[in-house]
Design a protein around this motif. Structure first.
Motif, PDB file in Angstrom:
ATOM      1  N   VAL A 175      27.115  47.414  54.119  1.00 30.76           N
ATOM      2  CA  VAL A 175      28.338  48.065  53.649  1.00 30.76           C
ATOM      3  C   VAL A 175      29.339  47.019  53.162  1.00 30.76           C
ATOM      4  O   VAL A 175      29.968  47.178  52.114  1.00 30.76           O
ATOM      5  N   HIS A 176      29.467  45.930  53.918  1.00 30.27           N
ATOM      6  CA  HIS A 176      30.409  44.869  53.540  1.00 30.27           C
ATOM      7  C   HIS A 176      30.011  44.238  52.201  1.00 30.27           C
ATOM      8  O   HIS A 176      30.874  44.000  51.346  1.00 30.27           O
ATOM      9  N   LEU A 177      28.714  44.001  52.013  1.00 24.46           N
ATOM     10  CA  LEU A 177      28.244  43.383  50.774  1.00 24.46           C
ATOM     11  C   LEU A 177      28.514  44.292  49.576  1.00 24.46           C
ATOM     12  O   LEU A 177      29.034  43.842  48.548  1.00 24.46           O
ATOM     13  N   LEU A 178      28.173  45.570  49.692  1.00 27.08           N
ATOM     14  CA  LEU A 178      28.404  46.508  48.593  1.00 27.08           C
ATOM     15  C   LEU A 178      29.890  46.631  48.275  1.00 27.08           C
ATOM     16  O   LEU A 178      30.291  46.695  47.111  1.00 27.08           O
ATOM     17  N   PHE A 179      30.702  46.641  49.302  1.00 29.88           N
ATOM     18  CA  PHE A 179      32.149  46.740  49.107  1.00 29.88           C
ATOM     19  C   PHE A 179      32.686  45.494  48.396  1.00 29.88           C
ATOM     20  O   PHE A 179      33.455  45.599  47.434  1.00 29.88           O
ATOM     21  N   LYS A 180      32.257  44.331  48.850  1.00 36.70           N
ATOM     22  CA  LYS A 180      32.740  43.075  48.270  1.00 36.70           C
ATOM     23  C   LYS A 180      32.345  42.968  46.799  1.00 36.70           C
ATOM     24  O   LYS A 180      33.179  42.660  45.937  1.00 36.70           O
ATOM     25  N   ILE A 181      31.084  43.254  46.491  1.00 38.51           N
ATOM     26  CA  ILE A 181      30.611  43.160  45.109  1.00 38.51           C
ATOM     27  C   ILE A 181      31.334  44.177  44.232  1.00 38.51           C
ATOM     28  O   ILE A 181      31.731  43.881  43.090  1.00 38.51           O
ATOM     29  N   SER A 182      31.549  45.369  44.751  1.00 41.32           N
ATOM     30  CA  SER A 182      32.253  46.406  43.991  1.00 41.32           C
ATOM     31  C   SER A 182      33.694  46.011  43.715  1.00 41.32           C
ATOM     32  O   SER A 182      34.218  46.242  42.626  1.00 41.32           O
ATOM     33  N   CYS A 183      34.337  45.399  44.699  1.00 42.06           N
ATOM     34  CA  CYS A 183      35.724  44.941  44.516  1.00 42.06           C
ATOM     35  C   CYS A 183      35.797  43.838  43.469  1.00 42.06           C
ATOM     36  O   CYS A 183      36.702  43.829  42.626  1.00 42.06           O
ATOM     37  N   TYR A 184      34.854  42.926  43.519  1.00 44.93           N
ATOM     38  CA  TYR A 184      34.824  41.844  42.532  1.00 44.93           C
ATOM     39  C   TYR A 184      34.624  42.392  41.125  1.00 44.93           C
ATOM     40  O   TYR A 184      35.273  41.944  40.171  1.00 44.93           O
ATOM     41  N   ALA A 185      33.741  43.366  41.006  1.00 46.08           N
ATOM     42  CA  ALA A 185      33.498  43.970  39.693  1.00 46.08           C
ATOM     43  C   ALA A 185      34.736  44.706  39.198  1.00 46.08           C
ATOM     44  O   ALA A 185      35.097  44.651  38.018  1.00 46.08           O
ATOM     45  N   GLU A 186      35.413  45.394  40.107  1.00 40.47           N
ATOM     46  CA  GLU A 186      36.638  46.105  39.740  1.00 40.47           C
ATOM     47  C   GLU A 186      37.733  45.126  39.318  1.00 40.47           C
ATOM     48  O   GLU A 186      38.456  45.354  38.345  1.00 40.47           O
ATOM     49  N   SER A 187      37.833  44.009  40.044  1.00 43.33           N
ATOM     50  CA  SER A 187      38.817  42.986  39.685  1.00 43.33           C
ATOM     51  C   SER A 187      38.556  42.454  38.287  1.00 43.33           C
ATOM     52  O   SER A 187      39.491  42.251  37.499  1.00 43.33           O
ATOM     53  N   LEU A 188      37.299  42.229  37.978  1.00 46.97           N
ATOM     54  CA  LEU A 188      36.948  41.731  36.653  1.00 46.97           C
ATOM     55  C   LEU A 188      37.299  42.752  35.577  1.00 46.97           C
ATOM     56  O   LEU A 188      37.857  42.396  34.527  1.00 46.97           O
ATOM     57  N   TYR A 189      37.017  44.015  35.842  1.00 53.95           N
ATOM     58  CA  TYR A 189      37.333  45.048  34.849  1.00 53.95           C
ATOM     59  C   TYR A 189      38.839  45.166  34.606  1.00 53.95           C
ATOM     60  O   TYR A 189      39.296  45.234  33.457  1.00 53.95           O
ATOM     61  N   VAL A 190      39.610  45.180  35.674  1.00 54.79           N
ATOM     62  CA  VAL A 190      41.070  45.254  35.541  1.00 54.79           C
ATOM     63  C   VAL A 190      41.579  44.064  34.729  1.00 54.79           C
ATOM     64  O   VAL A 190      42.440  44.199  33.864  1.00 54.79           O
ATOM     65  N   PHE A 191      40.997  42.915  34.995  1.00 60.37           N
ATOM     66  CA  PHE A 191      41.365  41.682  34.290  1.00 60.37           C
ATOM     67  C   PHE A 191      41.040  41.791  32.790  1.00 60.37           C
ATOM     68  O   PHE A 191      41.867  41.455  31.929  1.00 60.37           O
ATOM     69  N   LEU A 192      39.851  42.267  32.474  1.00 59.85           N
ATOM     70  CA  LEU A 192      39.437  42.402  31.067  1.00 59.85           C
ATOM     71  C   LEU A 192      40.290  43.438  30.341  1.00 59.85           C
ATOM     72  O   LEU A 192      40.683  43.241  29.179  1.00 59.85           O
ATOM     73  N   GLU A 193      40.583  44.538  31.023  1.00 56.46           N
ATOM     74  CA  GLU A 193      41.415  45.591  30.434  1.00 56.46           C
ATOM     75  C   GLU A 193      42.827  45.077  30.171  1.00 56.46           C
ATOM     76  O   GLU A 193      43.397  45.313  29.099  1.00 56.46           O
ATOM     77  N   LYS A 194      43.370  44.388  31.135  1.00 58.57           N
ATOM     78  CA  LYS A 194      44.727  43.874  31.005  1.00 58.57           C
ATOM     79  C   LYS A 194      44.857  42.931  29.814  1.00 58.57           C
ATOM     80  O   LYS A 194      45.864  42.937  29.094  1.00 58.57           O
ATOM     81  N   ASN A 195      43.813  42.148  29.581  1.00 54.76           N
ATOM     82  CA  ASN A 195      43.831  41.171  28.485  1.00 54.76           C
ATOM     83  C   ASN A 195      43.187  41.701  27.207  1.00 54.76           C
ATOM     84  O   ASN A 195      43.059  40.946  26.240  1.00 54.76           O
ATOM     85  N   LYS A 196      42.817  43.009  27.228  1.00 60.42           N
ATOM     86  CA  LYS A 196      42.257  43.695  26.053  1.00 60.42           C
ATOM     87  C   LYS A 196      41.045  42.956  25.471  1.00 60.42           C
ATOM     88  O   LYS A 196      40.938  42.748  24.265  1.00 60.42           O
ATOM     89  N   ILE A 197      40.112  42.581  26.367  1.00 62.37           N
ATOM     90  CA  ILE A 197      38.915  41.875  25.909  1.00 62.37           C
ATOM     91  C   ILE A 197      37.626  42.517  26.434  1.00 62.37           C
ATOM     92  O   ILE A 197      36.585  41.866  26.514  1.00 62.37           O
ATOM     93  N   THR A 198      37.691  43.798  26.770  1.00 65.02           N
ATOM     94  CA  THR A 198      36.461  44.469  27.206  1.00 65.02           C
ATOM     95  C   THR A 198      35.436  44.520  26.080  1.00 65.02           C
ATOM     96  O   THR A 198      34.226  44.503  26.314  1.00 65.02           O
ATOM     97  N   ASN A 199      35.901  44.588  24.828  1.00 63.48           N
ATOM     98  CA  ASN A 199      34.992  44.719  23.690  1.00 63.48           C
ATOM     99  C   ASN A 199      34.462  43.386  23.169  1.00 63.48           C
ATOM    100  O   ASN A 199      33.784  43.355  22.143  1.00 63.48           O
ATOM    101  N   ALA A 200      34.774  42.299  23.837  1.00 61.52           N
ATOM    102  CA  ALA A 200      34.268  40.991  23.424  1.00 61.52           C
ATOM    103  C   ALA A 200      32.760  40.902  23.692  1.00 61.52           C
ATOM    104  O   ALA A 200      32.177  41.736  24.384  1.00 61.52           O
TER     105      ALA A 200
END
Length: 408
Positions: A92-117
């Motif tokens: 559970v901890h591993l899935l949660f950690k990986i999911s949080c990291y992925a979410e952080s990356l997405y928020v970061f890409l969205e904020k900088n408008k580079i999801t389509n890169a």
């Protein structure tokens, strides 16, 4: 906007990933904007092209209800990894950690408008996992990766496997292997995804104009690596200790946790006719300057495992003959035109004989040294390999108009 997001371990900070210093010059000529996103940041920042910007990503922890409420289908491809973990809390901890990291990356890409890169992760590991999760949720549309050694071969891992491999292979668009050995390895391990695999050698820029002969009585031998167990620098010392009849200066570039131990071993074992010089870590430009001015007779690498050594690419670009162990992709760069291969389970006396054969019969043969340089030109020239790699990326990339925006 022709934009590339390049994911690294620590580059452009610190001392590692030196081979990216050459590749980034070619990438910067083909993309309007490059964003480099290191997984970790420490050390001094290196020079970058003007259209290249470093982005600092901070991973966040989100409420479990937010993460597990819409985790998605990606864990399906991780079941073989998950069942290896016996403790349910750890799963559970591993899935949660990986999911949080992925979410952080997405928020970061969205904020900088580079999801389509175009997303390009230099190593097929942590970032490949996070980008796979985003791709599974249609949050990015395309990512590619290189694979080298530690991020490719299960045998290089203490656990005997690489976590999230099937997830990564399911969602990566193209996986570029830096050696034929690596291409063969992953094709045999995961044939289901073989249409995604492609060979793409790294490369070194040309620096020399001609091969100069050397007539000094003492021979110059060079090695360049981290001083860690798998590089077997101790075996170079043990092999040189058997050489009694000629004068050899051995120079090693590189540091590591065994640096002090190796220096002590050299002092203990090497006879008076063998001089050992340890320079520690040296910038690539200074190693190139050394190769230009010192006329090296032979480069040696006795590693127990390799991907395809960039240090050997650098040496052969100067026409320096090679002695290396036949591991990983080394046989693709150390052919009979370039040097002599040593069996992986060698005896040090055999290595001694091969060093002598190289020094006395090949190292000062101008025809042979020109052949070494020609082999580099035909196979590992950056001015050919990187433009081909970039052309391949751009020809495969078919951007869609938009990406669905899913809240997690």
């Amino acid at each position: 906007m022709n934009t590339l997001c390049l994911y690294t371990l620590n580059y452009p900070y610190g001392l590692g990933e030196q081979f990216l210093e050459t590749e980034i010059k070619y990438l910067s000529k083909s993309f309007n904007q490059i964003y480099i996103i290191p997984f970790q940041i420490f050390g001094k920042k290196r020079h970058l092209p003007e259209n290249t910007k470093v982005m600092k990503l901070h991973f966040e922890l989100y409420p479990k209800s937010k993460i597990f409420g819409n985790i998605g289908k990606w864990p399906i491809y991780c079941l073989s990894d998950i069942i290896r973990i016996k403790n349910i809390k750890n799963i559970v901890h591993l899935l949660f950690k990986i999911s949080c990291y992925a979410e952080s990356l997405y928020v970061f890409l969205e904020k900088n408008k580079i999801t389509n890169a175009i997303h390009y992760t230099y190593w097929f590991d942590h970032y490949a996992t996070l980008l796979s999760i985003l791709r599974s949720k249609n949050r990015i549309q395309y990512f590619i990766s290189r694979a080298h050694g530690y991020d490719l071969y299960n045998e290089r891992r203490e656990e005997g496997y690489i976590p999230f491999r099937k997830l990564q292979l399911q969602y990566v668009a193209k996986l570029y292997l830096i050696s034929r050995h690596g291409l063969k390895y992953i094709t045999e391990k995961y044939p289901k995804y073989k249409t995604k695999y492609k060979l793409s050698y790294l490369g070194i820029d040309n620096i020399i104009n001609s091969i100069k002969e050397k007539q000094t009585p003492s021979y110059l031998l060079v090695s360049c690596s981290r001083i860690v167990d798998i590089k077997r620098v101790d075996k170079i010392i043990e092999s040189l200790a058997f050489i009694k009849d000629i004068s050899v200066k051995w120079v090693h570039f590189g540091d590591g946790p065994l640096f002090g131990e190796i220096k002590k071993l050299a002092d203990q074992l090497l006879p008076e006719n063998i001089e050992a010089v340890f320079f520690g870590h040296v910038d690539n430009k200074d190693i190139y300057k050394f190769y230009l001015t010192e006329k090296v007779d032979c480069f040696i690498n006795l590693s127990s495992t390799e991907g395809l050594p960039v240090s050997i690419m650098e040496a052969i670009s100067f026409g320096i003959p090679i002695v290396a162990t036949n591991v990983g992709g080394s046989s693709e760069i150390v052919t009979a035109k370039v040097g002599i291969l040593v069996q992986a389970d060698f005896e040090v006396e055999d290595v001694k004989n091969i060093i002598l054969q190289m020094l006395l019969a090949k190292s000062r043969n101008s025809l042979f040294r020109n052949g070494v340089h020609k082999f580099w030109e035909e196979n590992f020239n950056a001015s050919r390999n990187y433009p081909n790699f970039i052309d391949n990326i751009l020809s495969d990339y078919k951007p869609s108009k938009s990406i669905e925006n899913h809240e997690i």
